[in-house]
Design an enzyme around this catalytic site. Structure first.
Site, PDB file in Angstrom:
ATOM      1  N   ASP A   2      31.407  28.716  41.539  1.00 13.23           N
ATOM      2  CA  ASP A   2      30.856  28.145  42.757  1.00 13.23           C
ATOM      3  C   ASP A   2      31.895  28.131  43.883  1.00 13.23           C
ATOM      4  O   ASP A   2      33.079  27.944  43.613  1.00 13.23           O
ATOM      5  CB  ASP A   2      30.398  26.711  42.452  1.00 13.23           C
ATOM      6  CG  ASP A   2      29.344  26.232  43.418  1.00 13.23           C
ATOM      7  OD1 ASP A   2      28.910  27.034  44.261  1.00 13.23           O
ATOM      8  OD2 ASP A   2      28.963  25.060  43.325  1.00 13.23           O
ATOM      9  N   HIS A  19      31.553  36.455  48.542  1.00 11.40           N
ATOM     10  CA  HIS A  19      31.168  37.015  47.235  1.00 11.40           C
ATOM     11  C   HIS A  19      32.093  38.177  46.857  1.00 11.40           C
ATOM     12  O   HIS A  19      32.474  38.317  45.693  1.00 11.40           O
ATOM     13  CB  HIS A  19      29.707  37.475  47.258  1.00 11.40           C
ATOM     14  CG  HIS A  19      28.733  36.340  47.417  1.00 11.40           C
ATOM     15  ND1 HIS A  19      28.807  35.176  46.671  1.00 11.40           N
ATOM     16  CD2 HIS A  19      27.662  36.172  48.251  1.00 11.40           C
ATOM     17  CE1 HIS A  19      27.832  34.354  47.037  1.00 11.40           C
ATOM     18  NE2 HIS A  19      27.132  34.937  47.989  1.00 11.40           N
ATOM     19  N   LEU A 113      37.723  41.061  23.908  1.00 11.90           N
ATOM     20  CA  LEU A 113      37.010  40.013  24.652  1.00 11.90           C
ATOM     21  C   LEU A 113      35.550  40.421  24.775  1.00 11.90           C
ATOM     22  O   LEU A 113      35.256  41.582  25.061  1.00 11.90           O
ATOM     23  CB  LEU A 113      37.619  39.874  26.069  1.00 11.90           C
ATOM     24  CG  LEU A 113      36.915  38.920  27.032  1.00 11.90           C
ATOM     25  CD1 LEU A 113      37.109  37.466  26.593  1.00 11.90           C
ATOM     26  CD2 LEU A 113      37.452  39.089  28.463  1.00 11.90           C
TER      27      LEU A 113
HETATM   28  C1  FPP Z   1      27.966  30.504  43.789  1.00 12.58           C
HETATM   29  O1  FPP Z   1      28.700  30.253  44.961  1.00 12.58           O
HETATM   30  C2  FPP Z   1      28.187  31.880  43.379  1.00 12.58           C
HETATM   31  C3  FPP Z   1      27.215  32.810  43.219  1.00 12.58           C
HETATM   32  C4  FPP Z   1      25.776  32.502  43.412  1.00 12.58           C
HETATM   33  C5  FPP Z   1      27.522  34.211  42.914  1.00 12.58           C
HETATM   34  C6  FPP Z   1      28.698  34.477  42.041  1.00 12.58           C
HETATM   35  C7  FPP Z   1      29.068  35.896  42.216  1.00 12.58           C
HETATM   36  C8  FPP Z   1      30.319  36.388  42.240  1.00 12.58           C
HETATM   37  C9  FPP Z   1      31.510  35.594  41.962  1.00 12.58           C
HETATM   38  C10 FPP Z   1      30.553  37.829  42.583  1.00 12.58           C
HETATM   39  C11 FPP Z   1      29.994  38.838  41.657  1.00 12.58           C
HETATM   40  C12 FPP Z   1      30.247  38.560  40.211  1.00 12.58           C
HETATM   41  C13 FPP Z   1      30.671  39.465  39.284  1.00 12.58           C
HETATM   42  C14 FPP Z   1      30.653  39.095  37.856  1.00 12.58           C
HETATM   43  C15 FPP Z   1      31.159  40.801  39.625  1.00 12.58           C
HETATM   44  P1  FPP Z   1      27.926  29.972  46.325  1.00 12.58           P
HETATM   45  O2  FPP Z   1      27.680  31.264  47.007  1.00 12.58           O
HETATM   46  O3  FPP Z   1      26.714  29.158  46.037  1.00 12.58           O
HETATM   47  O4  FPP Z   1      29.009  29.157  47.109  1.00 12.58           O
HETATM   48  P2  FPP Z   1      28.760  27.883  48.025  1.00 12.58           P
HETATM   49  O5  FPP Z   1      28.331  26.770  47.104  1.00 12.58           O
HETATM   50  O6  FPP Z   1      30.110  27.637  48.616  1.00 12.58           O
HETATM   51  O7  FPP Z   1      27.722  28.238  49.038  1.00 12.58           O
END
Ligand code: FPP
Length: 229
Positions: A2, A19, A113
């Site tokens: 997050d 992202h 892993l």
């Molecule tokens: C939540 O943070 C995160 C996500 C919904 C996406 C997670 C994706 C990645 C880390 C990138 C791609 C992953 C891989 C495995 C290659 P948020 O966007 O809700 O953050 P916020 O709470 O600050 O808005």
């Protein structure tokens, strides 16, 4: 994982940039995990609820996931990382579905892993589908055991076999909730929360979480070790 969005907004960047920075953190963590004795690592990359985000952000996220699978497969093979995906596949774009199958096939022999990406994933949906499947069994079938139900959940998640229960669950970004992630598997998981936004998450954060985990007294409903002896 997050905090991508907030990390980006704080820097005057687009959420997409957050992202993208999150992918770098994924690379760091995957590289560091085996040294901490981590055999299975499940990353919550796209929840079933994430479809409610703006179409552009969804497209960006799914594109990043496809690019990650395509670009990291060779390195996963070299490092002995087995890649697999849990969650629904029927709503994913065909190119991403193809990249998943190719990555899973190429890395199937990895033993260092087991890296699992949860995509279009909802723990409650998986449990519900497992329960629906169990309800279809004939009245004279043997009573359902927890192990058999776990197999049904694994099938509902799209994996061939159940993995070990979750030992340690780490959430970045300062929120303290489970958000429909591995609810059955985390029954006795140790939970750790860090204020670090996911793009800032480093191998040191992982090490700190593992150290905290190793210091916990896991009783599984029993007595503290000293009282028991
Ligand atoms: C939540 O943070 C995160 C996500 C919904 C996406 C997670 C994706 C990645 C880390 C990138 C791609 C992953 C891989 C495995 C290659 P948020 O966007 O809700 O953050 P916020 O709470 O600050 O808005």
């Amino acid at each position: 994982m997050d905090g991508n969005g907030r990390w980006a907004i704080e820097r005057g960047l687009s959420r997409a940039a957050g992202h993208r920075a999150g992918v770098e953190a994924v690379r760091r963590v995957v590289e560091a995990a085996p040294a901490h004795g981590i055999a299975t690592l499940t990353l919550y990359a796209f929840s079933a609820a994430n479809w409610s985000r703006p179409a552009g952000e969804v497209r960006e996220l799914l594109g990043l996931l496809r690019d990650y699978l395509c670009s990291q497969t060779a390195q996963c093979v070299a490092r002995g990382v087995r890649l697999s995906v849990i969650g629904r596949r029927d709503r994913l774009p065909p190119t991403l579905r193809g990249a998943i199958v190719a990555a899973e096939t190429a890395t199937a022999g990895g033993r260092t892993l087991h890296l699992r990406l949860a995509l279009d994933y909802s723990a409650r949906e998986s449990i519900l589908r497992a329960a629906q499947c169990a309800a279809k069994s004939a009245p004279h079938d043997p009573p359902l055991t927890a192990a058999a139900f776990e197999r049904l959940i694994a099938e509902a998640e799209g994996s061939s076999t159940p993995v070990a229960p979750v030992d340690l669950l780490i959430r970045s970004g300062g929120e303290q909730r489970l958000s429909d992630f591995l609810l059955w598997e985390s029954a006795y998981a140790e939970l750790t929360f860090t204020a670090a936004m996911w793009p800032d998450f480093t191998a040191d954060h992982l090490e700190a979480a593992v150290r905290e985990f190793r210091g916990r007294d896991r009783r599984f409903g029993g007595l503290p070790k000293r009282a028991a002896s």
